[in-house]
Scaffold this motif. Structure first.
Motif, PDB file in Angstrom:
ATOM      1  N   ALA A   1       1.094  -1.226   0.036  1.00  0.00           N
ATOM      2  CA  ALA A   1      -0.120   0.160   0.006  1.00  0.00           C
ATOM      3  C   ALA A   1       0.821   1.319   0.121  1.00  0.00           C
ATOM      4  N   TRP A   2       0.241   2.265  -0.261  1.00  0.00           N
ATOM      5  CA  TRP A   2       1.084   3.524  -0.482  1.00  0.00           C
ATOM      6  C   TRP A   2       1.503   4.002   0.993  1.00  0.00           C
ATOM      7  N   SER A   3       2.869   4.451   1.188  1.00  0.00           N
ATOM      8  CA  SER A   3       3.124   5.058   2.447  1.00  0.00           C
ATOM      9  C   SER A   3       3.031   4.190   3.609  1.00  0.00           C
ATOM     10  N   SER A   4       2.604   4.756   4.682  1.00  0.00           N
ATOM     11  CA  SER A   4       2.117   4.026   5.798  1.00  0.00           C
ATOM     12  C   SER A   4       0.757   3.396   6.003  1.00  0.00           C
ATOM     13  N   TRP A   5       0.004   3.529   4.867  1.00  0.00           N
ATOM     14  CA  TRP A   5      -1.261   3.153   4.871  1.00  0.00           C
ATOM     15  C   TRP A   5      -1.348   1.609   4.644  1.00  0.00           C
ATOM     16  N   SER A   6      -2.502   0.946   5.148  1.00  0.00           N
ATOM     17  CA  SER A   6      -2.745  -0.556   4.892  1.00  0.00           C
ATOM     18  C   SER A   6      -3.812  -0.761   4.104  1.00  0.00           C
ATOM     19  N   HIS A   7      -3.705  -1.642   3.352  1.00  0.00           N
ATOM     20  CA  HIS A   7      -4.868  -1.683   2.312  1.00  0.00           C
ATOM     21  C   HIS A   7      -5.470  -3.128   2.630  1.00  0.00           C
ATOM     22  N   PHE A   8      -6.841  -3.212   2.902  1.00  0.00           N
ATOM     23  CA  PHE A   8      -7.685  -4.458   3.322  1.00  0.00           C
ATOM     24  C   PHE A   8      -8.510  -4.701   2.485  1.00  0.00           C
ATOM     25  N   ARG A   9      -9.031  -5.853   2.225  1.00  0.00           N
ATOM     26  CA  ARG A   9     -10.379  -6.199   1.557  1.00  0.00           C
ATOM     27  C   ARG A   9     -11.298  -6.040   2.579  1.00  0.00           C
ATOM     28  N   GLY A  10     -12.621  -5.812   2.098  1.00  0.00           N
ATOM     29  CA  GLY A  10     -13.590  -5.710   3.037  1.00  0.00           C
ATOM     30  C   GLY A  10     -14.940  -5.830   2.485  1.00  0.00           C
ATOM     31  N   THR A  11     -16.036  -5.970   3.272  1.00  0.00           N
ATOM     32  CA  THR A  11     -17.387  -6.259   3.073  1.00  0.00           C
ATOM     33  C   THR A  11     -18.279  -5.311   3.835  1.00  0.00           C
ATOM     34  N   SER A  12     -19.461  -4.944   3.039  1.00  0.00           N
ATOM     35  CA  SER A  12     -20.304  -4.286   3.917  1.00  0.00           C
ATOM     36  C   SER A  12     -21.207  -5.129   4.825  1.00  0.00           C
ATOM     37  N   LYS A  13     -21.686  -4.418   6.187  1.00  0.00           N
ATOM     38  CA  LYS A  13     -22.353  -5.147   6.752  1.00  0.00           C
ATOM     39  C   LYS A  13     -23.794  -5.366   6.596  1.00  0.00           C
ATOM     40  N   ASP A  14     -24.177  -4.430   5.789  1.00  0.00           N
ATOM     41  CA  ASP A  14     -25.629  -4.442   5.284  1.00  0.00           C
ATOM     42  C   ASP A  14     -26.027  -5.449   4.341  1.00  0.00           C
ATOM     43  N   ASP A  15     -25.356  -5.417   3.052  1.00  0.00           N
ATOM     44  CA  ASP A  15     -25.567  -6.297   2.060  1.00  0.00           C
ATOM     45  C   ASP A  15     -24.271  -7.239   1.582  1.00  0.00           C
ATOM     46  N   GLY A  16     -23.324  -7.080   2.074  1.00  0.00           N
ATOM     47  CA  GLY A  16     -22.179  -8.052   1.844  1.00  0.00           C
ATOM     48  C   GLY A  16     -21.501  -7.562   0.627  1.00  0.00           C
ATOM     49  N   SER A  17     -21.783  -6.338   0.087  1.00  0.00           N
ATOM     50  CA  SER A  17     -20.961  -6.028  -1.063  1.00  0.00           C
ATOM     51  C   SER A  17     -19.353  -5.681  -0.812  1.00  0.00           C
ATOM     52  N   PRO A  18     -18.558  -6.115  -1.523  1.00  0.00           N
ATOM     53  CA  PRO A  18     -17.095  -5.769  -1.426  1.00  0.00           C
ATOM     54  C   PRO A  18     -16.752  -4.394  -1.446  1.00  0.00           C
ATOM     55  N   VAL A  19     -15.659  -4.143  -0.785  1.00  0.00           N
ATOM     56  CA  VAL A  19     -15.263  -2.662  -0.570  1.00  0.00           C
ATOM     57  C   VAL A  19     -13.802  -2.843  -0.374  1.00  0.00           C
ATOM     58  N   SER A  20     -13.136  -1.664  -0.430  1.00  0.00           N
ATOM     59  CA  SER A  20     -11.542  -1.848   0.165  1.00  0.00           C
ATOM     60  C   SER A  20     -11.588  -0.745   1.315  1.00  0.00           C
ATOM     61  N   ILE A  21     -10.713  -0.910   2.192  1.00  0.00           N
ATOM     62  CA  ILE A  21     -10.561  -0.436   3.479  1.00  0.00           C
ATOM     63  C   ILE A  21      -9.045  -0.090   3.553  1.00  0.00           C
ATOM     64  N   PHE A  22      -8.753   1.345   3.621  1.00  0.00           N
ATOM     65  CA  PHE A  22      -7.408   1.645   4.188  1.00  0.00           C
ATOM     66  C   PHE A  22      -7.391   2.246   5.490  1.00  0.00           C
ATOM     67  N   SER A  23      -6.289   2.116   6.253  1.00  0.00           N
ATOM     68  CA  SER A  23      -6.260   2.443   7.524  1.00  0.00           C
ATOM     69  C   SER A  23      -4.960   2.967   7.600  1.00  0.00           C
ATOM     70  N   LEU A  24      -4.738   3.999   8.632  1.00  0.00           N
ATOM     71  CA  LEU A  24      -3.552   4.468   8.886  1.00  0.00           C
ATOM     72  C   LEU A  24      -3.624   4.860  10.490  1.00  0.00           C
ATOM     73  N   SER A  25      -2.513   4.291  11.111  1.00  0.00           N
ATOM     74  CA  SER A  25      -2.691   4.589  12.856  1.00  0.00           C
ATOM     75  C   SER A  25      -1.486   5.392  13.238  1.00  0.00           C
ATOM     76  N   GLY A  26      -1.475   5.752  14.377  1.00  0.00           N
ATOM     77  CA  GLY A  26      -0.486   6.646  15.026  1.00  0.00           C
ATOM     78  C   GLY A  26      -1.044   6.788  16.709  1.00  0.00           C
ATOM     79  N   SER A  27       0.190   6.854  17.237  1.00  0.00           N
ATOM     80  CA  SER A  27       0.163   6.665  18.694  1.00  0.00           C
ATOM     81  C   SER A  27      -0.112   8.084  19.153  1.00  0.00           C
TER      82      SER A  27
END
Length: 797
Positions: free
Chosen positions: A30-56
C-alpha cells in the motif's frame, strides 16, 4: 478506569466493531504508511476496500496528512479517481496509551502491482492494457492539474489501484495541495506534506525544495515527472529504487519513448502536459483503447457508426485480452443494451462474450439483460433475440419464460411483419416446454389457430410442424380436441403442398395420442385421399403414413384376437419405427427473395419427436361429415386461405387475443366437446347402408348438410367469421335450436376447437369407413362426398 471512561466518552472504545464494514485480509503493499484491506459491507455484503492509518500521537504529522487525504478524496470526484464511500477516525485505549486510526472505505480495488502479476499479460495484449491504464491515469492527472489547479505530488506505482472492471484509478491524496503559482511573494512550501514522498520520485526542483522555481513552473510539472516514474515502473516490472534508474529506457516501448523523455525533462517548463500526452501519443492508438473509448461515448455516436462498430465487435473481442473483455467491455455492453444506446447487432457480441462465462456467471450477468430486452419496443432487437434464442433459451428458467418472457414474445404472433411472426412461431419450440398449461393451452394454441390460416404459406406450414412438436406438452383433453382437427381439417386441405405434407408428418409424429377408432374413422379417410395429391412429395409421405397407421390397426387387431383387450384401444409410438427426432421446420420462404413460395421443401418424414406417453381408447366416435376432404383437383384449384385478420381459426377468437382474460381454470379441461343431436331414423339407415345409400325423408335437412359440408372446399369470402363453424357437423333443422344454444354458450367462447370437434356418431365405425371413397355412381343420393365430387368437377371445368 479513567482511560476506559475516556474511550467511552470519546465514542471510540469499540474500535473496528463500530465500523459498518467487515475488515478482511490485507494486501501485500500500500502507499506510504497506509494498510490496504479487503472488506465487505455489513448491510448487504458488497465488497469494498478499506485503508487504515494508525498513530500513537494524535498530533502525528502522518495522521495530519492522512486527514488531508481523506478530505481531498471525499471532495474530488472523477471517473479515474478512486470512489470514496466512508471514513472515520477511531481512538482505541490500551494499557500503554491511546491509539488513533483513520479508516477510509472506497470501492473495491487492488494494488496495481499485484494486479499486473495476477494478469500476467504478455506481448501486444500487455502493451494494449498498459496503454489503456496509462490513458486513464493521465486523464486523472490532467483533471487535477488543468481543471482543479491541484498538484497530486506523488504519482507512482503505489498510488494507483485497479478496480474490479480492470480500470486504473488514482488515489493516495495525502500530499495533494492547491497550486499557488500566482503568489509570487510566497516562500513557504507549496506542498506541506512533500516529506512523505520518496526521494526517488522527486523531480530535481522538488528534491532541492526550490519553491520559487516550483511556483514559476506550470501546474503539471511535478505530476508529469511522476507520470514518467509510473511508466518506468510498469514496463520494467519493478519499483523505482533511485532517480538515476529513469535513464534506463530499454523497457520503454519505442512509440512511447519520445513522450517519456519529455515527461522527465530537467526543465520544469518543458515537461509534457498530461492532456497533451493523451492527445498526441501514438502509443495510445490501439484496438483496446479505441474500443473502450467508443463504448464509453456510445451515446454520442450516430446509428450508422454504432451499427458498424457492433458488427465488428464479435471478431474484435477475439483479439483483445480475454480478462479485459469480460470485466470491462462486457459490463459496458450490457449497460448499453439495457438503456437502449446499443443497436441490435450488439446482442451477437453479448452472447459471444457470455459464452466465455461459467454457468453461474452466465445466469447472473447475461440472462437478466436478455429478459429485460424482451420488453424492448425496438423491432430489430426483438428479431435479434428470437434469431439467437437457441443460444440462451435452455438457460432461461421456466418461471422467467412463463411470467416475464412469453407475454412480450406473444405480441409477435400478431405483428404485421411476417419475419417476426415466423421467428416468434419458431421460438415456441424452445419456450413451450417451459410454459404453464394456462399459457400453453389457453393462449399459445389460440395464436397457433390464427397462424394456421396466415397469408404466408411458410408460416402455415411451420405452425403445423410446431403443433406436432409440442403435442407432448398438452394435456390429454386438449390433444383430443385439437390435434386431429388442426392436422386434417386445416393442414391436409391447405393449398400449399408443403403444408399438406407437414400435416401428414404431424399425424405420424403424434400417432401415439390417437386410439384405433380415431385412426380408422378420422385419420385414414383424410390421408388416403392424398394418395393422388398433385405433389409427389406429399404422396410419398401419405403412403408412409398409411402403412404406419395400418400397422397400428393390425397390431391392435392381433391383440384383440389374442384376448388382450387392455391395450386394444391404443398403441405406443415406440412400436413404430422411424419416429425419432423433431419435426423439422419447412424452409422459410419469407427470407428468400425472388424465390416462389411453392418451392419451399418440407422436412423428412422420419424427423419427428419421440413420444412416450399413450392415451386410452376414446369413447368418442367422430362423425364423417366433420372430416370430409376434397378430391385431388380441389387442392390445385382451391383458393388461398382467408386473411388471418378475420375472426377465424380453430374456434371463435377475439381480435384482441393477446389481451384476453383467462378463466380461473387451468387449461380447457372443463369444456365439454360439442354434442350433436341424435340423427333421424332415415339418416341412420343411410349410414348403415354403406355403399347402397337410401333417399332421406327430409330433403331440406340433407340439403343443409350438403351445402355446409363443402364450404371449406370452395373457401368463399362470404363465410361467417368462425371458419371452423362452417365445416363442423351441421345441425339438422328440426333440432337447430338446441344445438345453437349449446354451441354459443358453453363451447365456442372458450374453446377454439369446439366448433370443429367431431361429435359422436350413433352407428358403428366399420360401415362408415367402407363408404368413404368418392362417388362411384352418378345416380348416388346427395351425400357430402358426392356433393364434393360435383364441386370438384365444376372446378375442373
Amino acid at each position: 478506569m479513567f482511560n476506559f471512561l475516556k474511550g467511552v466518552v470519546g465514542g471510540s472504545g469499540g474500535g473496528q466493531k463500530d465500523l459498518p464494514y467487515n475488515i478482511g485480509d490485507p494486501y501485500p503493499s500500500a502507499w506510504s504508511s497506509w494498510s490496504h484491506f479487503r472488506g465487505t459491507s455489513k448491510d448487504d455484503g458488497s465488497p469494498v476496500s478499506i485503508f487504515s492509518l494508525s498513530g500513537s500521537n494524535p498530533q502525528d504529522g502522518r495522521l495530519a496528512a492522512g486527514r488531508n487525504g481523506v478530505k481531498r478524496l471525499r471532495t474530488v470526484r472523477h471517473p479515474n479517481i478512486l470512489s470514496f464511500l466512508y471514513s472515520t477516525e477511531v481512538e482505541t485505549v490500551d494499557g500503554s496509551g491511546t491509539k488513533v486510526t483513520i479508516y477510509i472505505v472506497t470501492e473495491p480495488a487492488m494494488p496495481l502491482y499485484e494486479k499486473i502479476k495476477e494478469l500476467s499479460l504478455e506481448g501486444t495484449q500487455r502493451d494494449e492494457y498498459y496503454a489503456w491504464g496509462l490513458h486513464q491515469i493521465a486523464k486523472a492527472v490532467s483533471f487535477l492539474n488543468n481543471d482543479c489547479k491541484l498538484v497530486h505530488g506523488n504519482v507512482c506505482l503505489e498510488s494507483v489501484v485497479v478496480t474490479q472492471t480492470l480500470d486504473w484509478k488514482l488515489h493516495a491524496f495525502d500530499v495533494l495541495s492547491e497550486y499557488d503559482g500566482t503568489s509570487g511573494t510566497a516562500t513557504g512550501p507549496m506542498l506541506p506534506y512533500e516529506w512523505l514522498v520518496g526521494s526517488q520520485y522527486k523531480s530535481v526542483e522538488l528534491a532541492k525544495s526550490n519553491w520559487v522555481a516550483i511556483r514559476k513552473s506550470p501546474p503539471w510539472a511535478i505530476d508529469s515527472w511522476g507520470l514518467g516514474c509510473l511508466i518506468y515502473e510498469i514496463f520494467s516490472g519493478m519499483k523505482l529504487g533511485k532517480t538515476e534508474e529513469l535513464r534506463n529506457t530499454a523497457s520503454i516501448p519505442k512509440s512511447l519513448l519520445p513522450d517519456y523523455q519529455r515527461l522527465l525533462s530537467s526543465t520544469p517548463s518543458r515537461r509534457l502536459n498530461a492532456s497533451k500526452l493523451i492527445e498526441n501519443s501514438e502509443y495510445f492508438q490501439n484496438k483496446l483503447v479505441d474500443t473502450i473509448h467508443f463504448m464509453e461515448i456510445l451515446s454520442l455516436k450516430d446509428s450508422v457508426e454504432k451499427d458498424t462498430f457492433f458488427r465488428k465487435l464479435p471478431n474484435l473481442t477475439e483479439q483483445l485480452p480475454r480478462q479485459i473483455v469480460l470485466k470491462k467491455l462486457f459490463p459496458l455492453l450490457t449497460s448499453a443494451l439495457e438503456y437502449g444506446s446499443a443497436t441490435a447487432p450488439a446482442l451477437t457480441a453479448l452472447l459471444k462474450i457470455g459464452s466465455w462465462l461459467s454457468a453461474e456467471e452466465y445466469t447472473l450477468k447475461v440472462l437478466p439483460t436478455i429478459i429485460k430486452l424482451f420488453a424492448s419496443n425496438d423491432r430489430a432487437i426483438r428479431v435479434a433475440l428470437l434469431q439467437h434464442i437457441d443460444q440462451y433459451g435452455e438457460s432461461l428458467s421456466a418461471q422467467a419464460v412463463d411470467e416475464q418472457v412469453y407475454p412480450h414474445v406473444a405480441t409477435g404472433f400478431v405483428d404485421t411483419s411476417s419475419i417476426l411472426r415466423e421467428l416468434t412461431l419458431k421460438s415456441m419450440l424452445i419456450m413451450a416446454p417451459k410454459l404453464s398449461q394456462r399459457n400453453l393451452s389457453g393462449s399459445l394454441l389460440k395464436y397457433l389457430s390464427k397462424l394456421q390460416v396466415d397469408e404466408e404459406p411458410a408460416i402455415r406450414t411451420n405452425t403445423t410442424i410446431l403443433l406436432g412438436n409440442i403435442a407432448s406438452y398438452l394435456n390429454d383433453g386438449t390433444r383430443k380436441r385439437v390435434l386431429i382437427n388442426a392436422f386434417t381439417v386445416r393442414a391436409l386441405r391447405d393449398t400449399f403442398s408443403p403444408a399438406r405434407g407437414a400435416g401428414v408428418m404431424a399425424l405420424c409424429a403424434t400417432s401415439s395420442y390417437y386410439d384405433t377408432t380415431e385412426i380408422a374413422t378420422r385419420i385414414l379417410p383424410n390421408i388416403v385421399v392424398l394418395t393422388i395429391d398433385p405433389d409427389s412429395d406429399v404422396r410419398s409421405k401419405v403412403f408412409q403414413a398409411v402403412d404406419q397407421f395400418m400397422q397400428i390397426l393390425k397390431q391392435s387387431n392381433e391383440k384383440s384376437n389374442a384376448g388382450d383387450t387392455a391395450h386394444a384401444g391404443s398403441l405406443g409410438l415406440s412400436s413404430m419405427p422411424g419416429n425419432a427426432g423433431l419435426l423439422e421446420w419447412a424452409m422459410s420462404s419469407l427470407t428468400l427473395k425472388g424465390k416462389p413460395l411453392d418451392q419451399a421443401p418440407i422436412a423428412a418424414s422420419n424427423s419427428v419427436r419421440p413420444v412416450t406417453t399413450t392415451t386410452a381408447a376414446s369413447s368418442e366416435t367422430p362423425s364423417m361429415a366433420a372430416v370430409r376432404v376434397s378430391s385431388s383437383s380441389d387442392f390445385a384449384d382451391a383458393p388461398a386461405p382467408p386473411s388471418p385478420t378475420l375472426t377465424d381459426g380453430w374456434g371463435e377468437i377475439e381480435n384482441g387475443v393477446h389481451e384476453e382474460q383467462y378463466s380461473d381454470k387451468d387449461g380447457w379441461d372443463d369444456i365439454k366437446p360439442l354434442e350433436e343431436p341424435k340423427p333421424s331414423s332415415a339418416l341412420a339407415n343411410i349410414q348403415a347402408a354403406q355403399k347402397r345409400p337410401v333417399s332421406q325423408p327430409k330433403p331440406q335437412a340433407a340439403t343443409s348438410l350438403r351445402s355446409k359440408s363443402t364450404v371449406k372446399a370452395v373457401a368463399t369470402k362470404d363465410e361467417d367469421d368462425d371458419l371452423w363453424g362452417s365445416i363442423a357437423v351441421p345441425t339438422p333443422k328440426i333440432a337447430s335450436k338446441s344445438l345453437k344454444v349449446k354451441t354459443s354458450g358453453a363451447v365456442e367462447d372458450d374453446d377454439p376447437w369446439a366448433a370443429i370437434a367431431a361429435p359422436p356418431p350413433t352407428t358403428k365405425a366399420k360401415p362408415l369407413s367402407a363408404g368413404r371413397g368418392r362417388g362411384t355412381k352418378a345416380a348416388a343420393p346427395k351425400l357430402g362426398a358426392q356433393r364434393i365430387n360435383r364441386t370438384s368437377s365444376s372446378g375442373m371445368q
